[in-house]
Design an enzyme around this catalytic site. Structure first.
Site, short mmCIF file in Angstrom:
data_model
loop_
_atom_site.label_atom_id
_atom_site.label_comp_id
_atom_site.label_asym_id
_atom_site.label_seq_id
_atom_site.Cartn_x
_atom_site.Cartn_y
_atom_site.Cartn_z
N THR A 39 0.85 -1.20 0.00
CA THR A 39 0.00 0.00 0.00
C THR A 39 0.88 1.24 0.00
OG1 THR A 39 -0.14 0.03 2.42
CG2 THR A 39 -1.85 -1.17 1.23
N GLY A 67 -3.99 -0.14 12.29
CA GLY A 67 -4.62 0.60 11.21
C GLY A 67 -4.68 -0.21 9.93
N THR A 68 -3.61 -0.93 9.62
CA THR A 68 -3.59 -1.78 8.42
C THR A 68 -4.62 -2.89 8.54
OG1 THR A 68 -1.24 -1.32 8.09
CG2 THR A 68 -2.15 -3.22 6.94
N LEU A 69 -4.70 -3.50 9.74
CA LEU A 69 -5.70 -4.55 9.96
C LEU A 69 -7.10 -4.01 9.72
CD1 LEU A 69 -6.69 -7.31 10.96
CD2 LEU A 69 -6.58 -6.39 13.30
N GLU A 71 -8.00 -1.39 7.99
CA GLU A 71 -8.19 -1.00 6.59
C GLU A 71 -8.54 -2.21 5.73
OE1 GLU A 71 -5.92 1.66 3.18
OE2 GLU A 71 -4.77 0.82 4.84
N THR A 96 3.69 -0.26 15.47
CA THR A 96 4.38 0.20 16.67
C THR A 96 3.77 -0.42 17.92
OG1 THR A 96 4.89 2.31 15.62
CG2 THR A 96 5.02 2.23 18.02
N ASP A 222 -18.74 -12.33 20.15
CA ASP A 222 -19.95 -12.42 20.97
C ASP A 222 -21.08 -11.53 20.47
OD1 ASP A 222 -18.83 -9.99 21.63
OD2 ASP A 222 -19.10 -10.21 23.80
N GLU A 280 -7.09 5.87 13.31
CA GLU A 280 -7.73 6.86 12.43
C GLU A 280 -8.59 7.79 13.28
OE1 GLU A 280 -8.79 8.71 8.78
OE2 GLU A 280 -7.30 7.14 9.17
#
Length: 309
Positions: A39, A67-69, A71, A96, A222, A280
Site C-alpha cells: 500500500t 490501522g492496516t488490519l 483497513e 508500533t 460475541d 484513524e
C-alpha cells in the site's frame, strides 16, 4: 488438492522488513502461493482486496499495525458477499503498538504469524460499524476517546520509530498535567451515562493506544461491544492514568470505570469530540457504534483470550 492461495497486503512503511521477506520465501517453499502487494496511498487496500477476490485468493493477510488490519477488514466488510463467501483474514503484526495482535496472542515474528494462519482455520469475528455525523467507518479493534486518544494522536512518528510502544507512555507522561475531561452522553439499550470523561473505550478488542487495556473482558465473537467510561477524577488522575498507560493494573481501572456490554452505543456531545478508530482519528458530535456480528473470518489461535467460550 489445490495449494493455498494467499495475498499479503503490506503497509508501505514496512517494505524493508527482512524477517517478513524470509518468512514469505519460507511459505512459498512449502507450496503456498503467496503474493505481496504494497500500500502506498489511499484506496490501495480496497483495490488489492477486490483484485484478490477476482483472482480467487483464499486468504488476505494484513501486514502492518492496527490501522492496516482495520483497513483490510473494512474493505472486506464493504463487500456485498457474506463472510463465508469472502477470503479469510490473517494478520502479521508490524506496527508500533500492535494492540489487537497483543490481546489476541498473534506472534510478532512474521514466520510464526504466517504459521498460525496455515495451522488454524479461520473463524467468524465481529467488526465495529461507526456512524459519525452521517459518515460511515469500520473498526476491527477499539474505538477510543479522551486522554488515550490525544496521546495516540500527539505521539511523534519519529519517537515511535526510536522507542516503539514506549513512545506512547513518554507522550502520556508529558500530558499528565493538562488532562481536560470531555463532556458527552452515552446511551445503550440498558445503560445511560452523562458527564465528563477522561478516557473512553468501545471494544471489539481489549486495548488501544500502545497498551491501554480499556476493555479487559472484550471478545471478538460475541456480537456485543464492551463499553468502558472513565469519569473525570480528582487527585487520582495521575496514578490511574499511569496504570492505564502501562497496562495490566486493572485494579485501578475497575475502581473508577463505568462499564457495560451492548450491541450498540450512541454518543452525543455538544462540541465535536475525537474517537480514535484503530489509529484513524474521527471527529463528530454524534456517533452511533454498532457491533456487526461475524462480519469477517479471521485466523486466530483457538486458545486466544479474544475468543469467547
Amino acid at each position: 488438492m489445490r495449494s493455498p492461495h494467499w495475498r499479503l497486503i503490506l503497509n508501505g512503511k514496512s517494505t524493508g522488513n527482512v524477517d517478513l521477506r524470509e518468512a514469505v520465501h519460507a511459505l512459498r517453499e512449502r507450496g503456498v502461493q503467496l503474493e505481496v502487494r504494497v500500500t502506498w496511498e489511499d484506496g490501495d487496500a480496497e483495490r488489492y482486496v477486490a483484485e484478490a477476490i477476482e483472482h480467487g485468493v483464499d486468504t488476505i493477510i494484513a501486514a502492518g499495525g492496527d490501522g492496516t488490519l482495520s483497513e483490510v477488514a473494512e474493505t472486506l466488510a464493504h463487500r456485498p458477499e457474506p463472510a463465508d463467501a469472502l477470503p479469510s483474514l490473517g494478520l502479521v503484526p508490524l506496527g508500533t503498538a500492535n494492540d489487537f495482535a497483543t490481546a489476541a496472542g498473534i506472534p510478532v515474528d512474521p514466520l510464526e504469524a504466517l504459521d498460525l494462519i496455515e495451522q488454524h482455520p479461520a473463524r467468524p469475528i465481529d467488526l465495529l460499524n461507526i456512524d459519525a455525523d452521517g459518515k460511515r467507518w469500520w473498526c476491527a479493534n477499539v474505538a477510543s476517546g479522551g486522554f488515550g486518544t490525544e496521546v495516540t494522536v500527539e505521539t511523534d512518528e519519529g519517537l515511535k520509530k526510536v522507542l516503539g510502544g514506549l513512545a506512547y507512555l513518554v507522550t502520556g507522561i508529558s500530558r499528565l498535567g493538562r488532562i481536560d475531561p470531555i463532556r458527552a452522553r452515552l446511551h445503550t439499550p440498558d445503560f445511560d451515562w452523562e458527564g465528563g470523561f477522561i478516557a473512553l473505550g468501545i471494544g471489539n478488542g481489549r486495548q488501544a493506544g500502545g497498551g491501554q487495556v480499556l476493555c479487559p473482558d472484550a471478545v471478538i465473537d460475541d456480537g456485543l461491544l464492551d463499553v468502558t467510561v472513565i469519569p473525570e477524577l480528582t487527585g487520582e488522575v495521575a496514578s490511574t492514568i499511569g496504570a492505564l498507560l502501562k497496562g495490566g493494573k486493572q485494579g485501578a481501572l475497575e475502581q473508577v470505570a463505568e462499564r457495560t456490554r451492548a450491541p450498540w452505543v450512541e454518543i452525543h456531545a455538544e462540541a465535536p469530540i475525537t474517537l480514535n478508530l484503530d489509529g484513524e482519528p474521527v471527529q463528530a458530535r454524534q456517533f452511533r457504534i454498532e457491533c456487526v456480528a461475524s462480519r469477517v473470518r479471521m485466523h486466530v489461535h483457538p486458545g486466544s483470550h479474544l475468543l469467547g467460550g
